[in-house]
Scaffold this motif. Structure first.
Motif, mmCIF file in Angstrom:
data_model
loop_
_atom_site.group_PDB
_atom_site.id
_atom_site.type_symbol
_atom_site.label_atom_id
_atom_site.label_comp_id
_atom_site.label_asym_id
_atom_site.label_seq_id
_atom_site.Cartn_x
_atom_site.Cartn_y
_atom_site.Cartn_z
ATOM 1 N N GLY A 95 0.863 -1.188 0.000
ATOM 2 C CA GLY A 95 0.000 0.000 0.000
ATOM 3 C C GLY A 95 0.893 1.230 0.000
ATOM 4 N N HIS A 96 0.294 2.411 -0.040
ATOM 5 C CA HIS A 96 1.139 3.617 -0.003
ATOM 6 C C HIS A 96 0.631 4.591 1.052
ATOM 7 C CE1 HIS A 96 -1.613 6.247 -2.424
ATOM 8 N NE2 HIS A 96 -1.956 5.103 -2.987
ATOM 9 N N TYR A 97 1.587 5.272 1.672
ATOM 10 C CA TYR A 97 1.245 6.190 2.755
ATOM 11 C C TYR A 97 1.361 7.647 2.332
ATOM 12 C CZ TYR A 97 6.345 6.317 3.731
ATOM 13 O OH TYR A 97 7.699 6.469 3.638
ATOM 14 N N ALA A 105 -11.242 9.935 -4.625
ATOM 15 C CA ALA A 105 -9.779 9.893 -4.543
ATOM 16 C C ALA A 105 -9.207 10.910 -5.516
ATOM 17 C CB ALA A 105 -9.290 8.497 -4.897
ATOM 18 N N HIS A 106 -8.164 11.591 -5.134
ATOM 19 C CA HIS A 106 -7.474 12.619 -5.938
ATOM 20 C C HIS A 106 -8.302 13.898 -6.088
ATOM 21 C CE1 HIS A 106 -4.425 9.806 -8.121
ATOM 22 N NE2 HIS A 106 -4.742 9.351 -6.920
ATOM 23 N N SER A 107 -9.505 13.904 -5.577
ATOM 24 C CA SER A 107 -10.402 15.030 -5.806
ATOM 25 C C SER A 107 -10.598 15.786 -4.484
ATOM 26 C CB SER A 107 -11.725 14.461 -6.329
ATOM 27 O OG SER A 107 -12.605 15.489 -6.654
ATOM 28 N N VAL A 111 0.058 10.883 -0.150
ATOM 29 C CA VAL A 111 -1.254 11.307 -0.671
ATOM 30 C C VAL A 111 -1.078 12.347 -1.769
ATOM 31 C CG1 VAL A 111 -2.494 10.858 1.488
ATOM 32 C CG2 VAL A 111 -1.509 13.132 1.095
ATOM 33 N N GLN A 112 -2.185 12.599 -2.457
ATOM 34 C CA GLN A 112 -2.251 13.678 -3.450
ATOM 35 C C GLN A 112 -2.276 15.024 -2.719
ATOM 36 O OE1 GLN A 112 -2.862 13.863 -6.999
ATOM 37 N NE2 GLN A 112 -2.141 11.759 -7.101
ATOM 38 N N PRO A 113 -1.880 16.105 -3.388
ATOM 39 C CA PRO A 113 -2.001 17.426 -2.764
ATOM 40 C C PRO A 113 -3.461 17.735 -2.411
ATOM 41 C CG PRO A 113 -0.672 17.526 -4.762
ATOM 42 C CD PRO A 113 -1.284 16.161 -4.730
ATOM 43 N N MET A 169 5.899 7.136 -2.174
ATOM 44 C CA MET A 169 6.035 7.905 -3.428
ATOM 45 C C MET A 169 5.067 7.437 -4.513
ATOM 46 S SD MET A 169 8.124 10.433 -3.293
ATOM 47 C CE MET A 169 8.676 10.890 -4.927
ATOM 48 N N GLU A 170 4.022 6.700 -4.131
ATOM 49 C CA GLU A 170 3.151 6.128 -5.168
ATOM 50 C C GLU A 170 2.498 7.199 -6.022
ATOM 51 O OE1 GLU A 170 -0.249 4.263 -7.202
ATOM 52 O OE2 GLU A 170 -0.290 5.943 -5.828
ATOM 53 N N GLU A 171 2.079 8.283 -5.383
ATOM 54 C CA GLU A 171 1.363 9.319 -6.136
ATOM 55 C C GLU A 171 2.326 10.146 -7.000
ATOM 56 O OE1 GLU A 171 -1.643 9.005 -6.319
ATOM 57 O OE2 GLU A 171 -2.627 8.628 -4.404
ATOM 58 N N TYR A 172 3.588 9.780 -6.954
ATOM 59 C CA TYR A 172 4.577 10.467 -7.792
ATOM 60 C C TYR A 172 5.323 9.443 -8.647
ATOM 61 C CZ TYR A 172 7.481 14.483 -8.997
ATOM 62 O OH TYR A 172 8.093 15.510 -9.673
ATOM 63 N N THR A 218 -9.385 7.278 1.757
ATOM 64 C CA THR A 218 -9.593 6.078 0.936
ATOM 65 C C THR A 218 -8.352 5.709 0.136
ATOM 66 O OG1 THR A 218 -11.208 4.998 -0.520
ATOM 67 C CG2 THR A 218 -10.548 7.224 -1.144
ATOM 68 N N ASP A 219 -7.517 6.713 -0.182
ATOM 69 C CA ASP A 219 -6.350 6.518 -1.061
ATOM 70 C C ASP A 219 -5.101 7.014 -0.366
ATOM 71 O OD1 ASP A 219 -4.666 6.109 -3.193
ATOM 72 O OD2 ASP A 219 -5.381 7.804 -4.371
ATOM 73 N N ASP A 220 -4.383 6.230 0.411
ATOM 74 C CA ASP A 220 -4.603 4.814 0.606
ATOM 75 C C ASP A 220 -4.398 4.504 2.087
ATOM 76 O OD1 ASP A 220 -4.829 2.070 -0.193
ATOM 77 O OD2 ASP A 220 -2.678 1.921 -0.436
HETATM 78 ZN ZN LIG Z 1 -3.900 7.856 -5.769
#
Ligand SMILES: [Zn+2]
Ligand SMILES: NCC(=O)N[C@@H](Cc1c[nH]cn1)C(=O)O
Ligand SMILES: [Zn+2]
Length: 476
Positions: free
Chosen positions: A97-99, A444-446, A101-103, A165-168, A131-133
């Motif tokens: 999983g990833h810790y 997510a992302h929104s 987040v998006q901005p 770094m998942e969101e990047y 929710t993400d993630d």
């Molecule tokens: Zn994401």
């Protein structure tokens, strides 16, 4: 024989407030991987996870990944590797999983502070990363704790890999997984990732496919500095004008990609696939709800699902360097960088796609006859992934869904990307399953990202139940 899960389930219910508090603490850490200034927070979030895991009795390592490519002044955040249990008589499940987040910023239009978990009257838990993630990642920890407090034997050995770094684009992680595939991850019998969403709001799903993502920048520069548009407008060729004109040639209003050589790579539809979409529980109304409008390209369910799962899409994300604040500023930006990405599908090739993009963008820019300078390059790329759901790993998850949600799951593909999925598959040689916790309206992302309390709490039961079924599912 169906596993005894009642003790575990009732313990999850008893601990639900505690689990929500754990999520509240995690959401409060603004671990935004894309913002340099937030890097200490990303590291803090990794440490938070490591401490929580240690407190639960897991063996934890924080693996440093070195400097961030193209940003050598920045250290990549650590990967949290952990092991819970080392009983050779049990199966070992590797979870990822990833810790990060998006901005998120209140000014983007959030109704609540994005880094304060807020539970509304509909039991929606609002907050960036809910929710993400962060919710799903904490789901694994919560499942461990509920077993301990219920006095129920943990059914498997759990290997965990949580990145920041998942969101990047998961920078740095691929090398680590390739290096550890036959070392730290050697015992893994199967892999499970909880980092996607149900197709709607009521029916759970198991996911066996993802699109890839090639993310591009187009950089246009000319003047030595930002200029007064009254003084220089009409005298200088403007980078923003050239950029907008170039970007406008990439895709049309109905999402048709204009770059030659992209659609030509897409795998043809098979007879089996033709019938698959009718079975899937998916309502256009739910899509409209998630979208917040009725501005869909198609009115039809099958075409919509195909547009999301099995065809590429091109999205224009934004422009760096341009004026974007409210108000009116009469400036000519000296350098602007347009960002767009292509979600890729079978049988598209990353390098071939890059070549098509570079050729086309260069041609379009050349047609402008501008004296400005343009560079186009890929910021990061990640391959698509499609696996076979005919595997004991999916059977186990399917039984867990039925046990927790009283319904058989749909088998879906996903339009988003988790580029590291295929790396896990190739490095371990094991089956990878995507087991989502959240639903399609989570945002997510929104803005106003949320995780329903029900999905979080039942999701913890689901992850735990999956591990029990995985422990005893016959090999397939
Ligand atoms: Zn994401
Ligand atoms: N929950 C998965 C997710 O949101 N993945 C991102 C990952 C990404 C970032 N750049 C390319 N892929 C996504 O946008 O799909
Ligand atoms: Zn994610």
């Amino acid at each position: 024989m169906a596993p005894q899960l009642d003790g575990f389930f009732s313990q999850v219910d008893s601990l639900s407030d505690h689990f929500i508090e754990r999520l509240r603490k995690a959401v409060a850490i603004p671990s935004i991987s894309a913002e340099e200034a937030r890097r200490p927070d990303v590291v803090r979030m990794g440490n938070f996870l490591a401490d929580e895991l240690k407190a639960l009795g897991a063996e934890v390592e924080l693996r440093e990944l070195g400097k961030q490519p193209h940003k050598e002044h920045l250290d990549l955040p650590p990967v949290v590797l952990a092991r819970y249990g080392n009983d050779k008589s049990k199966r070992t499940i590797l979870v990822y999983g990833h810790y990060d987040v998006q901005p998120a910023d209140l000014s983007d239009g959030w109704n609540t502070k994005p880094f304060e978990l807020t539970i509304d009257e509909k039991d929606r838990m609002l907050g960036r990363g809910s929710t993400d993630d962060k919710g799903p990642v904490l789901g694994w920890l919560n499942a461990i704790e509920a077993h301990q407090k219920a006095g129920v034997d943990f059914p498997v050995n759990l290997l965990m890999c949580f990145e920041g770094m998942e969101e990047y684009g998961s920078e740095g992680l691929e090398d680590l997984i390739n290096a550890e595939g036959k070392k730290y991850f050697a015992d893994a019998d199967a892999v499970c990732i909880s980092d996607n969403y149900w197709l709607g709001t009521e029916k759970p799903c198991l996911t066996y496919g993802l699109r890839g993502c090639n993310y591009y920048s187009i950089e246009v520069s000319g003047p030595g500095a930002d200029l007064h548009s009254g003084v220089f407008g009409g005298t200088a060729q403007e980078p923003m004008t050239d950029l907008v004109r170039t970007m406008a040639t990439l895709v049309d209003t109905n999402g048709k990609i204009q770059i030659p050589g992209i659609m030509e790579q897409v795998a043809p539809i098979t007879a089996d696939e033709e019938t698959l979409y009718d079975e899937i529980s998916f309502e256009m109304e739910t899509l409209h709800e998630a979208l917040g409008s009725k501005t869909t390209i198609f009115e039809d369910k099958k075409l919509t699902l195909m547009g999301r799962w099995r065809y590429p899409s091109l999205s224009i994300h934004g422009v760096e360097g341009g004026f974007s604040a409210p108000g009116a500023k009469t400036v000519i930006p000296a350098k602007v960088i347009g960002k767009f990405s292509i979600r890729t599908v079978p049988d598209m090739d990353i390098d071939k796609t890059n070549e098509c993009v570079y050729k086309y963008v260069n041609e379009q820019f050349a047609k402008l006859g501008s004296k400005n300078t343009m560079k186009v390059f890929a910021q990061h790329t990640g391959k698509w992934w499609v696996a076979s759901p005919s595997h004991w790993n999916f059977n186990a998850a399917s039984k867990a869904v039925e046990r927790v949600w009283n319904v058989k799951p749909d088998f879906t593909r996903e339009g988003g990307s988790i580029p590291i999925t295929i790396t896990f598959e190739e490095a371990t040689g094991k089956n990878v399953l995507l087991l989502p916790m959240g639903s399609s309206t989570d945002g997510a992302h929104s803005i106003n990202e949320k995780l329903d309390k029900r999905n979080y709490i039942e999701g913890i039961k689901l992850l735990g139940a999956y591990l029990h079924y995985a422990a005893e599912e016959p090999t397939s």
